[in-house]
Design a protein around this motif. Sequence first.
Motif, short mmCIF file in Angstrom:
data_model
loop_
_atom_site.label_atom_id
_atom_site.label_comp_id
_atom_site.label_asym_id
_atom_site.label_seq_id
_atom_site.Cartn_x
_atom_site.Cartn_y
_atom_site.Cartn_z
N GLN A 74 10.68 8.77 9.00
CA GLN A 74 10.97 9.46 7.74
C GLN A 74 9.71 10.08 7.16
OE1 GLN A 74 12.92 6.68 5.14
NE2 GLN A 74 14.90 6.88 6.18
N VAL A 75 8.61 9.36 7.24
CA VAL A 75 7.34 9.91 6.76
C VAL A 75 6.98 11.16 7.54
CG1 VAL A 75 4.86 9.48 6.67
CG2 VAL A 75 6.43 7.75 5.83
N ARG A 76 7.16 11.11 8.86
CA ARG A 76 6.83 12.26 9.70
C ARG A 76 7.72 13.47 9.34
NH1 ARG A 76 8.63 14.92 13.90
NH2 ARG A 76 10.50 13.62 14.02
N LYS A 77 9.02 13.23 9.22
CA LYS A 77 9.93 14.33 8.90
C LYS A 77 9.65 14.90 7.52
CE LYS A 77 13.84 13.01 11.85
NZ LYS A 77 15.28 12.62 11.87
N LYS A 78 9.39 14.02 6.56
CA LYS A 78 9.10 14.50 5.21
C LYS A 78 7.81 15.29 5.19
CE LYS A 78 9.84 14.80 0.78
NZ LYS A 78 10.98 15.57 0.25
N ALA A 79 6.82 14.84 5.94
CA ALA A 79 5.55 15.57 6.01
C ALA A 79 5.77 16.95 6.62
CB ALA A 79 4.54 14.78 6.82
N ASN A 80 6.57 17.03 7.67
CA ASN A 80 6.86 18.33 8.28
C ASN A 80 7.61 19.23 7.31
OD1 ASN A 80 5.65 17.47 10.63
ND2 ASN A 80 7.56 16.91 11.64
N SER A 81 8.55 18.64 6.57
CA SER A 81 9.31 19.43 5.61
C SER A 81 8.40 20.00 4.52
CB SER A 81 10.40 18.56 4.98
OG SER A 81 11.06 19.25 3.94
N PHE A 141 0.84 -1.20 0.00
CA PHE A 141 0.00 0.00 0.00
C PHE A 141 0.87 1.25 0.00
CE2 PHE A 141 -1.94 3.27 2.77
CZ PHE A 141 -3.01 3.64 1.97
N LEU A 142 1.89 1.29 0.86
CA LEU A 142 2.77 2.46 0.92
C LEU A 142 3.55 2.63 -0.37
CD1 LEU A 142 4.23 2.15 4.55
CD2 LEU A 142 2.34 3.57 3.77
N ARG A 143 3.99 1.51 -0.93
CA ARG A 143 4.75 1.59 -2.18
C ARG A 143 3.87 2.11 -3.32
NH1 ARG A 143 6.59 -3.08 -1.98
NH2 ARG A 143 8.64 -2.59 -1.12
N GLN A 144 2.65 1.62 -3.39
CA GLN A 144 1.76 2.05 -4.46
C GLN A 144 1.27 3.48 -4.26
OE1 GLN A 144 -1.27 -1.02 -4.74
NE2 GLN A 144 0.30 -2.62 -4.83
N LEU A 145 1.27 3.93 -3.01
CA LEU A 145 0.96 5.33 -2.76
C LEU A 145 2.04 6.25 -3.33
CD1 LEU A 145 -0.33 5.65 0.93
CD2 LEU A 145 -1.57 6.21 -1.15
N GLY A 146 3.25 5.73 -3.42
CA GLY A 146 4.37 6.55 -3.87
C GLY A 146 5.25 7.00 -2.74
N VAL A 147 5.08 6.40 -1.55
CA VAL A 147 5.90 6.78 -0.40
C VAL A 147 7.38 6.54 -0.68
CG1 VAL A 147 6.40 6.25 2.02
CG2 VAL A 147 4.03 6.45 1.25
N GLU A 148 7.65 5.49 -1.45
CA GLU A 148 9.04 5.13 -1.73
C GLU A 148 9.76 6.20 -2.53
OE1 GLU A 148 11.07 0.79 -2.28
OE2 GLU A 148 9.47 1.32 -3.65
N ASN A 149 9.00 7.08 -3.21
CA ASN A 149 9.62 8.18 -3.94
C ASN A 149 9.97 9.35 -3.02
OD1 ASN A 149 9.27 6.89 -6.48
ND2 ASN A 149 7.13 7.49 -6.46
N LEU A 150 9.48 9.30 -1.77
CA LEU A 150 9.68 10.42 -0.86
C LEU A 150 10.60 10.07 0.29
CD1 LEU A 150 5.93 11.54 -0.67
CD2 LEU A 150 7.70 12.41 -2.19
#
Length: 937
Positions: free
Chosen positions: A485-492, A133-142
Motif C-alpha cells: 500500500q505504501v508503494r502504490k500510494k507513493a506511485n500515485s 514509527f509509521l503511525r507517528q509519521l502519519g502513514v496511517e492517514n495514507l
Amino acid sequence: MAPRQTVKSEYIKVNPNPQAVAVEEIMEGGNPSEPGNPIVNTDPNLSQDGAATQSSAADEGYHTSFVGNEPTPTPKSSSTIRSSRPPTQTSPSMRAKQMSATDLRSKSRSAEVGGGLDVLGRGVKRLVQGMNFLRQLGVENLVDPLPKIVVVGGQSTGKSSLIEAISEIKVPRNTGTTTRCPIEINLSETSNADPRWSCRVILHKKYVYDDAPDRSRSEQSQGSPGRLSGGSHNQAIGPWLEYEPEDTLFATLDNKNDLENTLFWAQLATLNPGSNPELYKPGLNENTIDTFQVKFSPNVVRLDIAGPGLPNLSFFDLPGVINVADSNERYLVELVAKLVKEYIKADNCINLLTLPMTDDVENSSAYGIIKEEQAEHRTIGVLTKPDRTQTGDTFEQWRTLLDGDRHQLGHGYFVTKQCDQAAINRGIDHAEARAQETDFFSQTAPWATELAIYNGRFGTMNLQTFLSQKLTEQIKTSLPQINEQVRKKANSIDLELAALPEPPSEDPQVEVNNKLTAFQYRLQQYLDGGSSFNHFRTSWMYLAEQFRDSILGSHPKLVVRDPFETPRKAPHPVESERKHTRTPGTPTPFRGQPIDLIDSEDDVPCKPEFVTTSSRKRAQKASGTPNETPKKKKTGMEKVPEAEPFTTVKGMAKKFKLQDIRQAIRNAHSSGNPLHVDPKAADGLSMASLVHWDKVLVELLNNTDQKLRVLVGRCLTDIVGMYQETELFTALSALCCSFLNERMDEQRIIGRRAYDLEVFKVYALNEQVLDRYRATALADLSEARRVARTNKHLDELELKLGKPTSGQEREVKAFKVTEAQLGPDPFTKEVDVMSIVRGYYTYAGSRFSDHICQGIQAELFVRCRDQIYTELRAGLGIVGPGAHERCAQLLAEDPQLEVKRSQLKKERETLTKAQEWFARLAEDHEEVDFDQDLFVS
C-alpha cells in the motif's frame, strides 16, 4: 460491514509456568495460534520452574481448540475441562498450589527486576517500534489502519486498572477525569546501559470541534478549508470534523510520579478545543481553570514511554462505553460508540475487551459493539474483578466462557486481578501488585482448585505476554500489505505531482516566450493544414461547401401554373408535373438537372440536393477529432455539440407567382411600347430574391467562430496545459477569447459589406457566364410552363368529355399534345423575366459565396496565424521593463494548487521514510525471521 467471520477460538493447555515463554521462539517461525497448537508454553515437558519433566503431552491436559463450531481432537488427559473434581496431586495446578506465596512473590519480583517483562521485548521491539514509527509519521492517514491493540470496555469495568497494570503508570481517577479521549500508549524497553525512565506526552489533533447547533449539518459539511482531501479516512464523529493531523509536544517527563497529573492536564487541553493547549502545560497552568468545553474528544493523547524492563507494546485506551446519559447529553452515547467503532473496525486491530465478573457479559455495551462490528474473531476478553464475586456464587458461567461454550471470542478470555482502592491509596508499586495477583490466583479457590486448569490465562503477566505475541504476529501478517500500500500510494502521489506544473523556472521570461512561440506554431500548422494537422481545414471546407449550397439552393421559386389556368373541377394532373419523377415509358418533363419548380400555390418545393459524395466523405472525415488533452479549467473555447448548420435558413427562398411578375413588369414600365420590358422589373425581382443571404452569412460566421475557438483552445491546452493552474493559462485563455472576438467582429463587418454590395444593385461583368445561367433557367422554366399548359389542356378536354384519365394513359395523351394545340403562352414575358432573375441569382450567389469564403481564409485565418503572437505578448505585459517579473508572476501557481503540492510532497516524504524503514527491515530480515522476497516490489 464485512460479512460475519467464523469465530476462531484459541485456548491453552494447563501451563505450570506462564512466565516461561520466549517470544524469540515465536519469531523463529512457529505460530502457536495455529488450530490445535497451545498458545502458551509450546514445550509440554516444561515444569513450573522451567525444568524438563517426564510427563507426556497427554498428561498435561490440553484444552480443546475451536475453529468455527468443530472442535479439533482433544489429547487424552486425566483431567478434562468439564471435570468438576480437583486435579490429582500430581497435576501441575496442584504443584502450583503447593508452592508458597513467598516463593511466588519472590519469583514475581525477580521477573520484574531481572527481566520478567524483559522476555516480552526481545525480538518484537523492532516491529512494535516500527509500527509506532509509521503511525507517528502519519502513514496511517495514507493507507489502511496499521496493526494495533485497542482496549475497550464499559465504565467501571476495571479498564483503567488494567491499563495501569500493563503500562506501569497511574492514570487520573478523580470523578470526571477518567478516560475521556483516546490515549495511545507506546511502551518501549530501553537498553541495560540506559536505566532511565522517560515519557513524552503528545497531543495528536486530528479532529476539529464544530460547535454549530445543527450537528447533523456539521457532520456532513464538506470542503471546509483544511479538511482532508477525500479518501476513506475522511470521517466525522459527531460534531468533530476530520482535518489535517498535527502533533503538539505537551510535556517531557523523566519522573514516573509526574505522569498522572500531566495526563490529567493533557486530557483537559484536549477537552477544551477552543483554548490554547499552552494554557494547560505543567508550569503554565497555575491560573487555568480545570473545566472542560466538551465531555469527550476523539483527539488522542499519546504517551511514548521508554524504560527498563517494559514490554514492547502499543495500544489505545478508549473512553468507556456509556450506557445511559442525561436527556441533554444522549448524543454522547452515540458519539462514544461511534468512536469505538472507528477504532475496532479495522481487520488488523486486536481488541482487548474488559468485562467485570460482577456483571453478566450480556449486559456489556462494549461487547454489544464488538458483536455489531463482527469483530469477535479479533477480540481478547479480559475478566476483571474476580475478587468481588459473592461467596457461594457459581463459577460455571465463567468456566463456560473460558471453555468457549458461550460468547466465543477469537482469542479467548483472560482473568486478571488488580489492586483495590485501599492498596492504590497507600501507593502500592507495580511489583507488589503483580505479586499479590500471583498469590491470589495460586492460593484462592476456585482459581487454584476447580479452575486451575486455566492458570495459563490468569494474571496480567500472562496477558502481557499474549498481547505482545499477538501484536507481533499481526504486524508480521500485515507488513507485506502495508508495504504494498505504501508503494502504490507513493506511485500515485508521484503521478499527481508529475501532473502538476513545475515551479517557475530560473528564467520565466524565456519559458513564457517559448510557450507563446510553440503555441503560434501549432496554430499555424492547423490553419495552414497538411497531413496530421489537416482536420481543421477539412472540417471548415465542408462548412464552406454547405454555405455555398445553401445560397445556391435557395434560388427564387416560380409557381408555373396560374390560378386561371385551373378548370373548375380539375382531374388528376400529369404525375410528372407534380412530383417531377420519371415514369417508365413516359417522356421526361424537364431537360437538364431537376430544379425546384412549383406547379400550384399549395405545393411545397422538394429539397435540393447539392451536396456531392466527395463532400460527404470530407464531412465524415472531419467529424473525427484527434485525442485531446483533458482540460481541467475552461478556456472559453471548448467544443460544444455541433448542430446541423444552415437549418434555420431553409425555406427562405423567394416564391413568385406569374401574376406577381406581370405586376412588377407593369410597375416598371415607362415606355409607350407595350412590348417593351423595362430592365428595372428584373432588377427589382433579383434584389428581392437574395435579401435572405445575410442570415446564411451569419450562420457561416457563427460556425466558423466556434470551430476557430475550439482549435485555439486545443492548441492552448496542448502547449500550455501543464500550466492550467497558473495565471499564464488563465490570462492566455482570456486574451485568445478577446483576440478572436476582435477578429470575428472584423470579419462580420467584412461579410456585411459584401452583402450590402450584393443587395445594393445588380451588377455583372461576365456576360457569357450570366447569359449561360439565364439560358439554362429559361429552358427549365419554359419546359415547366409547357407541362403546366399541357395539364391545363388535358384537364379542359377531359372535363368536356367527362372522361378523366390518370397514370400511364394520361402520360401518353400528354406526350401527343402539340404546340399548335396548346397555342401561344400568355406568360412568355413573365417567364423570360424570371429566367433573367434566376440566371443572375446563380451568378451573384456563386460570386458572393466565393467572396465570403475567400475573405475568411485570406483575412481571418491569416490574421489569427500571423498576429496572435504579438497580440498575446502585448496583452500579457511581457514586453519592456518589468517583463521578467511579470513572467514570474504568470508562472506562479494558484495558492490552492501550491497547498496541494505542499501536501503531496509532505505525504511523499512520509512514504519515503516508510519505504526506507521497510528497506532497512528487509536488510535485517534474518533478525525478524522474514523472507527477503517479501519486500521486493
